[in-house]
Design a protein around this motif. Structure first.
Motif, mmCIF file in Angstrom:
data_model
loop_
_atom_site.group_PDB
_atom_site.id
_atom_site.type_symbol
_atom_site.label_atom_id
_atom_site.label_comp_id
_atom_site.label_asym_id
_atom_site.label_seq_id
_atom_site.Cartn_x
_atom_site.Cartn_y
_atom_site.Cartn_z
ATOM 1 N N PHE A 46 12.861 7.238 -9.154
ATOM 2 C CA PHE A 46 12.026 7.209 -10.560
ATOM 3 C C PHE A 46 13.633 7.772 -11.331
ATOM 4 C CE2 PHE A 46 8.064 6.143 -8.315
ATOM 5 C CZ PHE A 46 7.991 4.775 -9.282
ATOM 6 N N ASP A 51 12.802 2.208 -10.766
ATOM 7 C CA ASP A 51 11.372 1.944 -11.069
ATOM 8 C C ASP A 51 10.932 1.021 -9.628
ATOM 9 O OD1 ASP A 51 11.774 3.200 -13.180
ATOM 10 O OD2 ASP A 51 10.548 1.903 -14.360
ATOM 11 N N PHE A 52 11.185 -0.354 -9.211
ATOM 12 C CA PHE A 52 10.870 -1.435 -8.646
ATOM 13 C C PHE A 52 11.308 -0.205 -7.040
ATOM 14 C CE2 PHE A 52 11.372 -4.429 -5.895
ATOM 15 C CZ PHE A 52 10.431 -5.208 -5.946
ATOM 16 N N VAL A 55 8.338 2.168 -5.963
ATOM 17 C CA VAL A 55 7.401 2.096 -5.922
ATOM 18 C C VAL A 55 7.240 1.068 -4.652
ATOM 19 C CG1 VAL A 55 5.798 -0.243 -6.449
ATOM 20 C CG2 VAL A 55 6.929 1.671 -8.428
ATOM 21 N N LEU A 58 6.885 4.343 -2.148
ATOM 22 C CA LEU A 58 6.249 4.209 -1.809
ATOM 23 C C LEU A 58 5.124 3.805 -0.682
ATOM 24 C CD1 LEU A 58 4.687 7.050 -3.786
ATOM 25 C CD2 LEU A 58 3.873 5.469 -5.203
ATOM 26 N N ILE A 59 4.815 2.472 -1.280
ATOM 27 C CA ILE A 59 4.125 1.444 -0.564
ATOM 28 C C ILE A 59 3.701 1.504 0.385
ATOM 29 C CG2 ILE A 59 3.369 -0.813 -1.010
ATOM 30 C CD1 ILE A 59 3.412 -0.828 -3.685
ATOM 31 N N VAL A 62 3.652 4.420 2.796
ATOM 32 C CA VAL A 62 2.996 4.940 2.946
ATOM 33 C C VAL A 62 1.605 4.018 4.178
ATOM 34 C CG1 VAL A 62 0.020 4.645 2.131
ATOM 35 C CG2 VAL A 62 2.091 6.600 0.381
ATOM 36 N N MET A 66 1.065 5.574 7.738
ATOM 37 C CA MET A 66 -1.042 5.463 7.953
ATOM 38 C C MET A 66 -1.078 4.470 9.149
ATOM 39 S SD MET A 66 -3.707 5.723 6.374
ATOM 40 C CE MET A 66 -4.105 5.011 4.837
ATOM 41 N N GLN A 130 13.469 -8.446 -11.133
ATOM 42 C CA GLN A 130 14.698 -9.255 -11.551
ATOM 43 C C GLN A 130 15.747 -9.263 -10.977
ATOM 44 O OE1 GLN A 130 12.053 -7.887 -13.961
ATOM 45 N NE2 GLN A 130 11.784 -9.717 -14.744
ATOM 46 N N VAL B 123 5.219 2.309 -16.827
ATOM 47 C CA VAL B 123 6.159 2.050 -15.516
ATOM 48 C C VAL B 123 6.651 0.663 -15.634
ATOM 49 C CG1 VAL B 123 7.152 2.766 -13.523
ATOM 50 C CG2 VAL B 123 4.861 4.299 -14.614
ATOM 51 N N ASN B 124 7.915 0.228 -15.547
ATOM 52 C CA ASN B 124 7.793 -1.352 -16.260
ATOM 53 C C ASN B 124 6.817 -2.037 -14.536
ATOM 54 O OD1 ASN B 124 10.275 -0.843 -14.358
ATOM 55 N ND2 ASN B 124 11.685 -1.804 -15.853
ATOM 56 N N VAL B 125 7.255 -1.280 -13.437
ATOM 57 C CA VAL B 125 6.820 -2.013 -12.028
ATOM 58 C C VAL B 125 5.413 -1.671 -11.921
ATOM 59 C CG1 VAL B 125 8.557 -3.014 -11.273
ATOM 60 C CG2 VAL B 125 7.042 -0.549 -10.737
ATOM 61 N N LEU B 128 2.144 -2.662 -9.324
ATOM 62 C CA LEU B 128 2.843 -1.894 -7.860
ATOM 63 C C LEU B 128 2.696 -0.737 -8.133
ATOM 64 C CD1 LEU B 128 6.181 -3.986 -7.192
ATOM 65 C CD2 LEU B 128 3.369 -4.111 -6.534
ATOM 66 N N PHE B 129 2.770 0.336 -8.892
ATOM 67 C CA PHE B 129 2.930 1.550 -9.067
ATOM 68 C C PHE B 129 1.330 1.875 -8.715
ATOM 69 C CE2 PHE B 129 1.941 5.484 -10.801
ATOM 70 C CZ PHE B 129 3.443 6.696 -10.598
ATOM 71 N N GLY B 132 0.250 1.375 -5.783
ATOM 72 C CA GLY B 132 0.633 2.371 -4.367
ATOM 73 C C GLY B 132 -0.315 3.650 -4.315
ATOM 74 N N MET B 133 -0.204 3.982 -5.302
ATOM 75 C CA MET B 133 -0.975 5.589 -5.468
ATOM 76 C C MET B 133 -2.769 5.391 -5.301
ATOM 77 S SD MET B 133 0.767 7.626 -6.810
ATOM 78 C CE MET B 133 0.744 7.993 -5.775
ATOM 79 N N ALA B 135 -2.967 3.274 -2.761
ATOM 80 C CA ALA B 135 -3.091 3.255 -1.436
ATOM 81 C C ALA B 135 -2.659 4.468 -0.749
ATOM 82 C CB ALA B 135 -2.074 2.147 -0.854
ATOM 83 N N ALA B 136 -1.889 5.479 -1.454
ATOM 84 C CA ALA B 136 -1.569 6.491 -1.229
ATOM 85 C C ALA B 136 -3.013 7.686 -1.056
ATOM 86 C CB ALA B 136 -0.616 7.131 -2.143
ATOM 87 N N LEU B 138 -5.935 6.896 -0.107
ATOM 88 C CA LEU B 138 -6.329 6.931 1.277
ATOM 89 C C LEU B 138 -6.151 8.186 2.245
ATOM 90 C CD1 LEU B 138 -7.912 2.873 2.102
ATOM 91 C CD2 LEU B 138 -9.232 4.645 1.171
ATOM 92 N N TYR B 139 -4.938 8.779 1.701
ATOM 93 C CA TYR B 139 -4.957 9.657 2.671
ATOM 94 C C TYR B 139 -6.075 10.909 2.765
ATOM 95 C CZ TYR B 139 -0.297 7.859 4.385
ATOM 96 O OH TYR B 139 0.955 7.419 5.010
ATOM 97 N N GLY B 183 4.798 -13.449 -14.532
ATOM 98 C CA GLY B 183 6.992 -13.331 -14.716
ATOM 99 C C GLY B 183 6.933 -11.649 -14.823
ATOM 100 N N LEU B 185 5.886 -7.202 -14.124
ATOM 101 C CA LEU B 185 4.693 -6.565 -13.269
ATOM 102 C C LEU B 185 4.579 -5.367 -14.274
ATOM 103 C CD1 LEU B 185 7.289 -5.838 -10.181
ATOM 104 C CD2 LEU B 185 4.890 -6.416 -10.476
#
Lengths: 192, 336
Positions: A46, A51-52, A55, A58-59, A62, A66, A130, B123-125, B128-129, B132-133, B135-136, B138-139, B183, B185
């Motif tokens: 970041f 950013d992509f 993330v 992260l995903i 994580v 798990m 992209q 955030v330009n995604v 997904l952010f 993702g957060m 999902a985190a 669930l920890y 097109g 995120l």
């Protein structure tokens, strides 16, 4: 200025967390600091404006950690320390140290030689996702496809390994807890 | 977008917005419990909370006092540090996720003339952010269950792992089709794509339903609340928790419900665009409120599922549906 502070916060916490992962004898501490360290690494992406990738880091991690937790849950008592077996601590120390030194040399050689070149500079107005997609489907198409096939093979193998009796549900099948003879014995003992 | 059009982001503005999110969402999460009990009572022909204040409205404060003054117990054999960290993870990630979703349209504060962008961190995604957060998040249940040295807790965290691995694929794949159409995120792009009044749910009804189902699994709402299934595993991962530590899990869960509501209303239901005579901010509040109500309705209407039923549903029904949906969307987009 802010980036400077943020970088050092992320860097120090990453190093500390991963050292806990390595040094701790408790599975729960190791796994948790591993997951937290992965999240901290995404902070670097970041900071660099990717950013992509941040993330995705992260995903993916994580989810991956798990799954590791699930194994830790099955193999260890997570509230107790694991007793590790050291057969030859000196050899382990030597090999590990050598590996670390080699990695540092490999990664710092281009920086010392100052011949780092940006081969594909960032184009303005194109988002991270992209740009990654474009590179993935032109320059790195074959590695991408090979990785996909490898994942497919791994998935098929996993299904075959786990697939015995897959048509029956484990939770709905009634397993006989005690067979007839031992049940009779228990009854006899009780009647006495 | 033109460079001069970009809203100015100042550190003070971000901090103010972060505090606002924390305060408002905590308050709504608390009030959400009252609403939930009242609506469930209405649907099950009971009265619900009644004695504290008019219509039981002050029940919220009574519950708050109870939570704050309860004795804080850490079990003897528990792993103390992880036990203490787990609830914080749930609450913190829920609020971090809310930092990247836009709720209101950009506006200018009257009199002082300060331009306020609607989003704390663009955030330009964004999608997904946020996913993702969450999902985190669930920890929290996972670590809580493993740290408390309680069999019910351990079962709860084992269920967390399988639930996470089941729904996560469906959430991603169901959102993929709208992402392909728009097109981008970024939530802001989703909103502006639907500014002509055609909501994405018209193009993607299947994706919308799949996302809602996966979202209920993500927030442990009742058809899928395996983690703390009272009838089977006492309280699952929160068995040993009491007082404010339990309260943090609770606030995290409600904040996640609101996040799912916001995502669904921005991605599928037209976001904060004006509609007919209603301005955008009323529209989005109405949509989020409706989606919140839908969660309570589903809770009143459906029984729990078993863990194997959840896995069966996610992997054998929802995931193939989502993949087919993505493929068909791709073919249609290529043809047009």
């Amino acid at each position: 200025m802010y980036e400077f502070i943020a970088f050092y916060i992320f860097a120090i916490s990453t190093v500390i967390l991963f050292s806990i992962t390595v040094f701790s004898k408790n599975v729960l501490y190791s796994m948790t600091s591993l997951a937290a360290g992965m999240v901290m690494i995404s902070g670097f992406f970041f900071l660099l404006g990717a950013d992509f990738l941040g993330v995705v880091q992260l995903i993916v991690y994580v989810g991956a950690v798990m799954a590791l937790y699930a194994f830790a849950m099955m193999f260890f008592d997570t509230t107790k320390d694991v007793k590790e077996k050291y057969n030859s601590p000196r050899l382990v120390f030597l090999l590990g140290g050598l590996m670390a030194v080699v990695f540092v040399i490999i990664f710092s050689a281009p920086i010392i030689g100052e011949n780092l070149q940006v081969l594909s500079p960032i184009t303005d107005g194109v988002g991270n996702a992209q740009a990654v997609g474009k590179v993935l489907f032109t320059k790195y198409l074959i590695p991408f496809e090979v990785a996909a096939i490898m994942l497919l093979v791994a998935m098929v193998a996993g299904i075959i390994l786990a697939g015995k009796k897959m048509d029956k549900s484990l939770t709905t099948t009634v397993l006989p807890l005690v067979d007839k003879e031992s049940e009779d014995e228990i009854l006899k003992k009780e009647s006495r | 977008m033109d460079a001069t059009m970009l809203p100015e982001v100042t550190a003070v503005g971000v901090i103010i917005k972060a505090i606002l999110i924390l305060a408002v969402i905590s308050a709504i999460a608390g009030f959400g419990t009252y609403i939930e009990r009242k609506i469930l009572a209405f649907m099950q022909r009971r009265l619900g909370p009644q004695h504290v204040g008019p219509y039981g409205l002050l029940q919220l404060i009574a519950d708050g006092i109870k939570l704050f003054t309860k004795e804080d117990i850490i079990p003897q054999n528990a792993n103390r540090i992880i036990f203490a960290v787990a609830p914080v993870i749930t609450a913190a990630t829920a609020f971090i996720a809310l930092g990247a979703v836009p709720v209101f349209p950009d506006f200018t504060i009257p009199f002082v003339d300060v331009y306020v962008p609607s989003i704390a961190s663009d955030v330009n995604v964004g999608i997904l952010f946020v996913l993702g957060m969450m999902a985190a998040g669930l920890y929290g249940p996972l670590l809580a269950g493993m740290a408390q040295s309680n069999k019910w807790g351990l079962l709860g965290s084992a269920r967390t792992a399988i639930q996470f691995l089941s729904y996560e694929v469906v959430t991603g794949l169901s959102l993929l089709a709208p992402i392909m159409i728009v097109g981008s995120l970024s939530f802001v792009d989703f909103n502006s794509y639907q500014s002509n009044g055609t909501w994405l749910v018209l193009y993607q009804p299947i994706a919308f339903i799949l996302f809602l189902i996966a979202g209920y699994a993500e927030t442990n709402r009742t058809p899928f609340d395996l983690l703390e299934h009272e009838a089977e595993i006492v309280s699952g991962y929160v068995t040993e928790y009491s007082g404010m530590r339990w309260g943090m899990f609770f606030i995290g869960e409600y904040a996640n419900m609101i996040t799912i509501g916001i995502i669904a209303s921005i991605v599928f239901l037209g976001g904060y665009n004006d509609w007919w005579i209603f301005p955008g901010w009323i529209m989005i509040i109405a949509k989020i409120a409706f989606l919140f109500f839908l969660m309570l309705w589903v809770r009143a209407a459906w029984p729990h599922v078993r863990p194997d039923q959840l896995m069966w549903l996610c992997w054998k029904v929802l995931m193939p549906l989502a993949v087919i949906n993505v493929v068909i969307t791709g073919i249609v987009m290529m043809a047009i």
